[in-house]
Motif scaffolding. Structure first.
Motif, PDB file in Angstrom:
ATOM      1  N   ASN A   1     -13.531  -9.152   3.331  1.00 43.58           N
ATOM      2  CA  ASN A   1     -12.717  -8.592   4.344  1.00 43.58           C
ATOM      3  C   ASN A   1     -10.935  -8.703   3.871  1.00 43.58           C
ATOM      4  OD1 ASN A   1     -12.625 -11.121   5.110  1.00 43.58           O
ATOM      5  ND2 ASN A   1     -12.552 -10.732   7.160  1.00 43.58           N
ATOM      6  N   VAL A   2     -10.997  -9.522   2.844  1.00 42.57           N
ATOM      7  CA  VAL A   2      -9.534  -9.376   2.220  1.00 42.57           C
ATOM      8  C   VAL A   2      -9.462  -8.347   1.103  1.00 42.57           C
ATOM      9  CG1 VAL A   2      -7.680 -10.881   0.996  1.00 42.57           C
ATOM     10  CG2 VAL A   2      -9.283 -11.905   2.722  1.00 42.57           C
ATOM     11  N   MET A   3      -8.717  -7.442   1.473  1.00 37.39           N
ATOM     12  CA  MET A   3      -8.753  -6.160   0.573  1.00 37.39           C
ATOM     13  C   MET A   3      -8.264  -6.381  -0.771  1.00 37.39           C
ATOM     14  SD  MET A   3      -9.896  -3.610   2.321  1.00 37.39           S
ATOM     15  CE  MET A   3     -11.250  -4.922   2.808  1.00 37.39           C
ATOM     16  N   PRO A   4      -8.901  -5.696  -1.879  1.00 39.29           N
ATOM     17  CA  PRO A   4      -8.426  -6.064  -3.250  1.00 39.29           C
ATOM     18  C   PRO A   4      -7.215  -5.181  -3.430  1.00 39.29           C
ATOM     19  CG  PRO A   4     -10.249  -4.700  -3.185  1.00 39.29           C
ATOM     20  CD  PRO A   4      -9.980  -5.001  -1.574  1.00 39.29           C
ATOM     21  N   TYR A   5      -6.091  -5.173  -2.933  1.00 38.35           N
ATOM     22  CA  TYR A   5      -4.924  -4.673  -3.304  1.00 38.35           C
ATOM     23  C   TYR A   5      -3.583  -5.489  -3.013  1.00 38.35           C
ATOM     24  CZ  TYR A   5      -0.662  -2.037  -2.014  1.00 38.35           C
ATOM     25  OH  TYR A   5       0.543  -1.605  -2.066  1.00 38.35           O
ATOM     26  N   ILE A   6      -3.049  -5.541  -4.208  1.00 37.30           N
ATOM     27  CA  ILE A   6      -1.855  -6.521  -4.286  1.00 37.30           C
ATOM     28  C   ILE A   6      -0.478  -5.897  -4.436  1.00 37.30           C
ATOM     29  CG2 ILE A   6      -0.790  -8.703  -5.098  1.00 37.30           C
ATOM     30  CD1 ILE A   6      -4.209  -9.109  -5.464  1.00 37.30           C
ATOM     31  N   HIS A   7       0.247  -5.835  -3.821  1.00 37.13           N
ATOM     32  CA  HIS A   7       1.815  -5.321  -4.046  1.00 37.13           C
ATOM     33  C   HIS A   7       2.583  -6.432  -4.776  1.00 37.13           C
ATOM     34  CE1 HIS A   7       5.145  -2.531  -4.345  1.00 37.13           C
ATOM     35  NE2 HIS A   7       5.816  -3.376  -3.795  1.00 37.13           N
ATOM     36  N   LEU A   8       2.956  -6.594  -6.147  1.00 38.02           N
ATOM     37  CA  LEU A   8       3.268  -7.575  -6.676  1.00 38.02           C
ATOM     38  C   LEU A   8       4.713  -7.168  -7.434  1.00 38.02           C
ATOM     39  CD1 LEU A   8       2.507 -10.592  -7.669  1.00 38.02           C
ATOM     40  CD2 LEU A   8       1.599  -9.715  -9.496  1.00 38.02           C
ATOM     41  N   PRO A   9       5.813  -7.360  -6.908  1.00 38.20           N
ATOM     42  CA  PRO A   9       6.783  -6.915  -7.425  1.00 38.20           C
ATOM     43  C   PRO A   9       7.510  -7.179  -8.534  1.00 38.20           C
ATOM     44  CG  PRO A   9       7.273  -6.922  -5.164  1.00 38.20           C
ATOM     45  CD  PRO A   9       5.847  -7.654  -5.336  1.00 38.20           C
ATOM     46  N   LEU A  10       7.779  -6.454  -9.466  1.00 44.43           N
ATOM     47  CA  LEU A  10       8.295  -7.002 -10.978  1.00 44.43           C
ATOM     48  C   LEU A  10       9.813  -7.159 -11.236  1.00 44.43           C
ATOM     49  CD1 LEU A  10       7.869  -7.590 -13.969  1.00 44.43           C
ATOM     50  CD2 LEU A  10       7.724  -5.003 -14.397  1.00 44.43           C
ATOM     51  N   GLN A  11      10.328  -6.197 -10.604  1.00 47.48           N
ATOM     52  CA  GLN A  11      11.950  -5.906 -10.515  1.00 47.48           C
ATOM     53  C   GLN A  11      12.204  -5.614 -11.957  1.00 47.48           C
ATOM     54  OE1 GLN A  11      12.378  -5.277  -7.737  1.00 47.48           O
ATOM     55  NE2 GLN A  11      11.496  -6.725  -6.163  1.00 47.48           N
ATOM     56  N   SER A  12      11.915  -6.536 -12.873  1.00 43.57           N
ATOM     57  CA  SER A  12      12.517  -6.043 -14.455  1.00 43.57           C
ATOM     58  C   SER A  12      11.448  -6.848 -15.373  1.00 43.57           C
ATOM     59  CB  SER A  12      13.847  -6.648 -14.667  1.00 43.57           C
ATOM     60  OG  SER A  12      14.272  -6.376 -16.139  1.00 43.57           O
ATOM     61  N   GLY A  13      11.509  -6.188 -16.599  1.00 51.27           N
ATOM     62  CA  GLY A  13      10.370  -6.948 -17.512  1.00 51.27           C
ATOM     63  C   GLY A  13      11.158  -7.980 -18.400  1.00 51.27           C
ATOM     64  N   SER A  14      12.653  -7.782 -18.405  1.00 50.65           N
ATOM     65  CA  SER A  14      13.341  -8.529 -19.225  1.00 50.65           C
ATOM     66  C   SER A  14      13.793  -9.941 -18.822  1.00 50.65           C
ATOM     67  CB  SER A  14      14.788  -7.729 -19.634  1.00 50.65           C
ATOM     68  OG  SER A  14      15.668  -8.747 -19.657  1.00 50.65           O
ATOM     69  N   ASP A  15      13.489 -10.938 -19.529  1.00 51.86           N
ATOM     70  CA  ASP A  15      13.773 -12.243 -19.166  1.00 51.86           C
ATOM     71  C   ASP A  15      15.099 -12.578 -18.740  1.00 51.86           C
ATOM     72  OD1 ASP A  15      10.973 -12.892 -19.347  1.00 51.86           O
ATOM     73  OD2 ASP A  15      11.277 -13.886 -21.432  1.00 51.86           O
ATOM     74  N   ARG A  16      15.746 -11.919 -19.724  1.00 55.40           N
ATOM     75  CA  ARG A  16      17.429 -12.193 -19.364  1.00 55.40           C
ATOM     76  C   ARG A  16      17.746 -11.415 -17.947  1.00 55.40           C
ATOM     77  NH1 ARG A  16      22.252  -9.813 -20.422  1.00 55.40           N
ATOM     78  NH2 ARG A  16      21.432  -7.741 -20.374  1.00 55.40           N
ATOM     79  N   ILE A  17      17.332 -10.250 -17.667  1.00 54.48           N
ATOM     80  CA  ILE A  17      17.788  -9.487 -16.172  1.00 54.48           C
ATOM     81  C   ILE A  17      17.031 -10.306 -15.284  1.00 54.48           C
ATOM     82  CG2 ILE A  17      17.468  -7.532 -15.066  1.00 54.48           C
ATOM     83  CD1 ILE A  17      19.591  -7.322 -16.963  1.00 54.48           C
TER      84      ILE A  17
END
Ligand code: 5AD
Ligand code: SF4
Length: 517
Positions: free
Chosen positions: A334-350
């Motif tokens: 009953n724990v739904m297989p849906y996850i909102h996982l904010p990335l924001q940026s793919g650059s390590d510097r940013i």
């Protein structure tokens, strides 16, 4: 102008905050407590507390106070024969605040209407996350002003995150002093008293505090749905990502006691609710502000054990996402297989400049771990383009993560400087056109993967909680899969509120069509 004349002015005059803070520098004790705006109204000098970002940033070790919402008997009839209309901007947290506000107004005997023209009280529950929300709200306030000119007894109010911003507070006191009530995110529980004062005194009530915040239990809620419910598990945020205004507008992280949350979920289950979404700015950090050991893993397990049919949670910060949490999702049906996982940026510097505290590789490792243990999980994300100083190389890193993760969907934004946040002071040398081009490119990629993910579901049978009549066809019902995909289904209305198995027949970028099997 002599002093006497000055006080005899019969119009409202608001002195700018900058000017006032210069004057109050000489009154250090006042300046220390709060910023003050001053309104002179019919010979009366009224000091008004206005929010202050420096104070909103303070985090102490003090435990938040918890108290119960109560409404005085004599305030329960104030709205008799009166109607209210409320418009909500922004995130799920605001949507749920609106559910609380509606219930409070109905305890005061107000009745909800669906247009502002029919209302005696119009409220705007605002969002501060980006500049465009700000513009939309003030556009709406302009429209309401015309209504108020036709209907002088109309009560008009603003609440939510925007009014917690110092610049907005000063703008309201300068240009919108005809409003009747303005209250902040910490003052919702006090709405009955604020409204009563506005009606009695016939002048603006401005109640916005900048402080760490309390926890208010026993808040009533008029929920939008009879089948799925938001449940707050925590308030505020201590992460202080450099672009984000939320830690200032919503205060310190305050987790609700686990027992209160479980009791709320059990009541909802007993009332027939099928789904709860545990709400917080950063749910994976739940309980980190407690002395005793109780974190998100314990909470999620116990909420699942209540037996409610569906459990979701938003929003997760990758930093606090533990392996144990992934195991709980994998092992509880009953724990739904849906996850909102904010990335924001793919650059390590940013990411570093954003203060996100993970690298591109760490994010991808977490993503892969989730996919490995919960193979059917759908994962969505938030991405910001055009953060100050973002180069083409940085942007390519973001595209690279999108190509690796192939998200089910993503919310994408152009960076919007929020006054008072560190990122707003960073040098921003990217043109508007460049930012728009990056957003366009990113959206194309995101949409491509969203469509691919949906295409892969054609022919599959998936569980759908049917919630209401479809917006596109009144002979169809709409609902969401366990993985949070919108599905339209031909069905009788008696299936509303039921979880049914649906065979997917057609896939679009943002929704699916199917038939009940
Ligand atoms: N500019 C653009 N997007 C922002 N978000 C938060 N603050 C800003 C900002 N200043 C986005 C983030 C967050 C989502 C809710 O809003 O991506 O995850
Ligand atoms: Fe804002 Fe970061 Fe907190 Fe999310 S985790 S609310 S982006 S400061």
């Amino acid at each position: 102008m002599c002093k006497k004349n000055h006080y005899e002015m019969t119009f409202i005059k608001y002195l700018s905050i900058d000017y006032m803070s210069k004057i109050f520098k000489h009154f250090k004790f006042l300046n220390k407590i709060h910023n003050y705006g001053i309104i002179i109204w019919r010979n009366e000098v009224i000091k008004m507390q206005i929010p202050n970002l420096k104070e909103a940033k303070i985090r102490t070790k003090k435990d938040p106070k918890t108290f119960n919402y109560e409404i005085k008997e004599e305030l329960k009839e104030i709205g008799k024969n009166k109607k209210y209309f409320i418009k909500t901007y922004g995130c799920q947290m605001n949507e749920h605040d609106t559910e609380n506000i509606k219930a409070i107004l109905e305890e005061m005997s107000f009745e909800e209407v669906d247009t502002m023209e029919k209302a005696d009280l119009v409220l705007l529950n605002t969002c501060a996350i980006r500049e465009n929300a700000h513009n939309k709200v003030f556009g709406m306030v302009g429209r309401i002003k015309h209504l108020k000119q036709e209907k002088p007894n109309l009560l008009v109010g603003m609440c939510g995150c925007m009014v917690q911003e110092e610049v907005v507070a000063s703008e309201i006191l300068n240009r919108y002093k005809w409003l009747d009530i303005v209250f902040g995110t910490h003052n919702i529980y006090d709405l009955p008293n604020i409204l009563k004062k506005a009606i009695d005194e016939k002048k603006l009530q401005f109640e916005v505090y900048s402080y760490e915040g309390d926890i208010i239990e026993n808040m009533p809620a008029k929920r939008d749905s009879k089948y799925k419910a938001w449940v707050n598990i925590m308030y505020g945020c201590d992460k202080f990502c450099t672009y984000c205004i939320v830690p200032y507008t919503r205060g310190k992280q305050r987790s609700r006691k686990k027992e209160e949350i479980i009791n709320e979920v059990i009541s909802l289950r007993n009332e027939g609710y099928k789904e709860v979404t545990l709400l917080g700015q950063n749910v994976n950090a739940y309980g980190k502000d407690f002395d005793e050991e109780c974190g998100m893993n314990d909470l999620l397990r116990d909420v699942a054990d209540t037996g409610i049919e569906r459990v979701r949670f938003v929003t997760s910060h990758p930093w606090d996402f533990t392996d144990e949490m992934i195991d709980i999702i994998a092992t509880h049906d009953n724990v739904m297989p849906y996850i909102h996982l904010p990335l924001q940026s793919g650059s390590d510097r940013i990411l570093k400049l954003m203060g996100r505290r993970y690298t591109k590789d760490e994010y991808i490792t977490l993503f892969n771990k989730i996919k490995e243990k919960v193979p059917n999980a759908s994962i969505t994300t938030d991405i910001i383009v055009g953060f100050p100083g973002e180069t083409e190389e940085d942007f390519k890193d973001t595209l690279d993560v999108v190509n690796t993760c192939k998200y089910d969907s993503a919310f994408t934004f152009i960076f919007s400087p929020r006054e008072g946040t560190p990122a707003a002071k960073m040098e921003d040398n990217i043109t508007k056109e460049e930012k728009e081009q990056r957003l366009y490119k990113l959206n194309e990629l995101v949409n491509k993967y969203a469509k691919e993910k949906n295409n892969a579901l054609i022919g599959k049978v998936v569980p759908v909680l049917l919630e209401n009549v479809s917006a596109k066809d009144d002979k169809m019902l709409a609902g969401y899969t366990d993985t949070m995909k919108l599905v339209n289904v031909k069905s009788q209305k008696d299936k509303i509120g039921k979880i049914v198995n649906v065979k997917i027949t057609e896939a679009k970028t943002w929704s699916l069509d199917g038939e009940i099997v």
